[in-house]
Design a protein around this motif. Structure first.
Motif, PDB file in Angstrom:
ATOM      1  N   ASP A 572      -6.319  46.570  88.887  1.00  0.00           N
ATOM      2  CA  ASP A 572      -6.418  46.430  87.427  1.00  0.00           C
ATOM      3  C   ASP A 572      -7.267  45.232  87.019  1.00  0.00           C
ATOM      4  N   ALA A 573      -7.161  44.176  87.815  1.00  0.00           N
ATOM      5  CA  ALA A 573      -7.928  42.972  87.471  1.00  0.00           C
ATOM      6  C   ALA A 573      -9.423  43.270  87.547  1.00  0.00           C
ATOM      7  N   THR A 575     -10.821  46.217  87.200  1.00  0.00           N
ATOM      8  CA  THR A 575     -11.153  47.115  86.089  1.00  0.00           C
ATOM      9  C   THR A 575     -11.372  46.307  84.807  1.00  0.00           C
ATOM     10  N   LYS A 576     -10.505  45.357  84.576  1.00  0.00           N
ATOM     11  CA  LYS A 576     -10.648  44.514  83.379  1.00  0.00           C
ATOM     12  C   LYS A 576     -11.935  43.699  83.460  1.00  0.00           C
ATOM     13  N   GLU A 577     -12.218  43.205  84.661  1.00  0.00           N
ATOM     14  CA  GLU A 577     -13.429  42.399  84.839  1.00  0.00           C
ATOM     15  C   GLU A 577     -14.681  43.233  84.517  1.00  0.00           C
ATOM     16  N   ARG A 579     -14.838  45.831  82.552  1.00  0.00           N
ATOM     17  CA  ARG A 579     -14.870  46.062  81.099  1.00  0.00           C
ATOM     18  C   ARG A 579     -15.448  44.825  80.383  1.00  0.00           C
ATOM     19  N   ASP A 580     -14.963  43.663  80.751  1.00  0.00           N
ATOM     20  CA  ASP A 580     -15.443  42.416  80.125  1.00  0.00           C
ATOM     21  C   ASP A 580     -16.914  42.163  80.441  1.00  0.00           C
ATOM     22  N   THR A 591     -18.243  48.512  75.054  1.00  0.00           N
ATOM     23  CA  THR A 591     -17.081  48.367  75.939  1.00  0.00           C
ATOM     24  C   THR A 591     -16.579  49.730  76.424  1.00  0.00           C
TER      25      THR A 591
END
Ligand code: PRX
Length: 647
Positions: A572-573, A575-577, A579-580, A591
């Motif tokens: 998940d981390a 994936t978030k990275e 996206r950011d 986004t």
């Protein structure tokens, strides 16, 4: 689902400049005798010296050339400001409504003249000359409009960069057209939050990344403390402190460039769509008057951002050329509450509202709350732009915002068309929710099949325009070949829009959306290739494919397939990275809504990604995947579907 036809209301017809009979007569004239028609209507703007030639255009392969009114001279700023001073000096030109509902300002034509002339003299002081490019990276404050008009006044070519773009996107645009001066603000303000505009410009220009830029003009908006590097950086208030308040408008040829606006295509980097002066001004002002049935005392509000073509043509150039009162809104339709649009309408007695389906759907998701804090009784006409409006959203807009009184003009057009192309006229056109209805004067839309055969009758096909019109883009900055290739190579002697459309039995057009790899996310146009190239620059990603998928509010959401570099742990981390990463490298508007870590992508034996299949999987349509026989490895599809189902 069948929706009722909304007949032209009697009062709209009685008031209108154009009723149905007039529309039909004028449309026929515009097609049968375009030279005479445009010779007459070109005179709606003020010319320093009149044109004797009207149209000189060719869509022929290898020889695309578009010129209108080519021997006339004029100035766009003069048309938007000076020519109103005799009759409308004290009339409000711009109503500015702040993000904070307690803050607003009214700027008269006289004041506009004063501000714009001083801004223009300030730019001259920095060495800006006719033909130079100036970038404008501003929030929605009056100075953004002053900056555009000041450029036009001295013959500089502006390129407005949407305030939501990242430093990389700024640098790409600035370098593509060799910008000399960037105009920005300390910070932008929207929905109670701030955006670090000056810091983004600093980042874009860092390490001499944009060598053509000599100066950055900074407007104080929030008065935040920002880094300041003199003599490169100049405060706007200092720059204009002791300049003259008279500035002679430059005499421009009709075909001199007015502005460049970057927009996404299906391949490569954004394209610098170029608009010139004469034809664009005629088109923007004429469509503004007739499409919204604008009358002298109306208060008109286009809720777009000046960073997009809608803001250029329908906040600034069209309405100001017509001497209108145009409302400019700094904030968001949902801030501080969902009633904001209605509250602004009541506060300023707005008669005409022009907004996008994505805003309408966002308000609709809150039931009728958007209408509960206002009466909106001043409203007369509603407009929609930027993406297809679904009939449910249309009906909600009509009933809840317009109290079932106000005709909706669903206007289809593009950055490249300069202004509205297919649209109802409030006093002339019976409305069908979801249809952009009929062509504006001079526009000859047609539907073609994949081979370019023109289709007749009630049918669906690719939307082309058969003849030029005054507001048409002339070229892509520095790349006429790409211009020809993009718009004129698919179908000989026709302009290809990139959209699909259906024509019904009443000859009404229904736009079905892009048929190329361009996404339309909340009315923002994004190229899949642009997003993919940002994704593969991330160290954890070896391959990426981006497609659109249906999204309730945004119209289309961004669905990203990514393949991780071998040995990368996907969690998940990460994936978030990712996206950011897209947010910061390109823009928050890009986004990803959904990130799908894929084991592989479906490809043909020649290595081409089969996007059709990716689109189906993203939309959860696993049946009817179409022909999969050309896939190099058909099992990829099954594993992608398994993957999708397990999300
Ligand atoms: O797909 C069409 C869609 O927006 C595209 C143009 O985007 P852009 O150049 O950013 O300009 C937007 C503002 C004019 C078109 O190719 N589009 C625009 N208006 C409509 C629309 N789709 C359906 N209905 C509309 N009214």
């Amino acid at each position: 689902m069948q929706h009722e036809v909304h007949k032209v209301p009697a009062d709209a017809k009685a008031r209108a400049h154009i009723d149905n009979d007039t529309y039909l007569t004028m449309y026929q004239e515009s097609i049968n005798n375009p030279d005479a028609f445009w010779k007459e209507h070109g005179q709606r703007i003020s010319w320093f010296s009149p044109y004797t030639k009207v149209q000189n255009t060719s869509f022929a392969p290898g020889d695309v050339s578009i010129k209108w009114f080519e021997d006339g001279t004029l100035n766009a700023c003069y048309n938007c400001v000076d020519r109103h001073l005799t009759e409308r000096a004290d009339k409000t030109a711009i109503i500015w409504e702040g993000d904070d509902p307690s803050v607003s300002e009214e700027i008269s034509y006289q004041q506009l003249h004063h501000e714009v002339s001083r801004f223009a003299n300030g730019l001259k002081k920095l060495g800006v000359e006719k033909g130079d490019r100036v970038a404008i990276y501003m929030p929605m404050v009056p100075e953004a409009a002053y900056a555009m008009l000041a450029c036009a006044r001295i013959g500089a070519v502006h390129t407005v960069i949407f305030g939501g773009f990242s430093p990389n996107a700024i640098a790409d645009r600035v370098n593509d057209c060799g910008v000399k001066v960037v105009i920005t603000a300390d910070e932008g303000r929207r929905g109670g939050k701030t955006t670090p505009l000056k810091a983004n410009v600093d980042e874009a220009l860092k390490n001499d990344r944009c060598p053509s830029v000599n100066h950055v003009v900074v407007c104080r908006v929030t008065h935040a403390d920002v880094a300041f590097e003199a003599p490169r950086d100049v405060w706007l208030d200092q720059l204009v402190k002791d300049v003259a308040s008279e500035c002679q408008p430059e005499v421009m040829n009709a075909e001199d460039p007015l502005f460049i606006l970057y927009t996404s295509g299906s391949t490569g980097k954004p394209k610098g769509v170029l608009h010139t002066t004469g034809g664009y001004m005629v088109w923007a002002s004429m469509t503004h008057e007739y499409v919204f049935d604008y009358h002298e005392d109306d208060v008109y509000w286009c809720a777009a951002d000046v960073g997009w073509i809608t803001g250029h043509s329908y906040i600034v150039y069209g309405p100001l050329a017509n001497g209108a009162t145009t409302l400019m809104f700094e904030g968001l339709p949902t801030y501080p509450g969902v009633g904001r649009i209605g509250e602004i309408i009541d506060k300023h007695s707005v008669n005409i509202l022009y907004t996008a389906p994505t805003a309408i759907r966002a308000l609709m998701s809150k039931g009728t709350a958007a209408a509960e804090t206002s009466t909106r009784k001043s409203l007369r006409t509603l407009g929609s732009v930027g993406e297809p409006i679904n009939p449910e959203a249309w009906e909600w807009y009509y009933k809840t915002i317009g109290d079932s009184r106000c005709p909706i003009v669903d206007t289809w057009w593009q950055t490249e068309t300069g202004g509205i192309m297919i649209t109802p006229l409030p006093g002339a056109t019976d409305l069908k929710p979801g249809s952009a209805t009929r062509p504006f004067f001079g526009i000859q839309p047609a539907l073609v099949d994949a081979e370019g055969n023109e289709l007749s009758g009630a049918v669906e096909g690719n939307l082309v325009i058969n003849e030029s019109w005054p507001g048409q883009s002339r070229t892509l900055w520095g790349d006429h070949e790409r211009f020809e290739q993009t718009y004129f190579s698919a179908y000989k002697n026709r302009y290809f829009t990139g959209d699909g459309a259906r024509r019904d039995e009443d000859d009404y057009f229904w736009i079905t959306g892009r048929v190329d790899d361009v996404l339309n996310v909340s009315g923002h146009r994004l190229g899949t290739a642009e997003i993919e190239s940002v994704l593969v620059e991330h160290k954890a990603i070896s391959e990426a494919a981006v497609v659109g998928y249906p999204h309730d509010i945004k119209g289309q959401g961004i669905y990203v397939y990514v393949i991780a570099m071998s040995g990368t742990e996907v969690n998940d981390a990460l994936t978030k990275e990712v996206r950011d990463w897209v947010r910061s490298e390109l823009s928050p508007i890009a986004t990803p809504d959904f990130i799908h870590w894929a084991p592989d992508l479906p490809k043909t034996r020649s290595g081409k990604i089969m996007r059709r299949i990716l689109r189906k999987i993203a939309a959860n349509e696993f049946e009817n995947l179409g022909d999969t026989s050309t896939l190099a490895d058909p099992s990829v599809v099954d594993s992608l579907i398994d993957n999708r189902l397990n999300k």
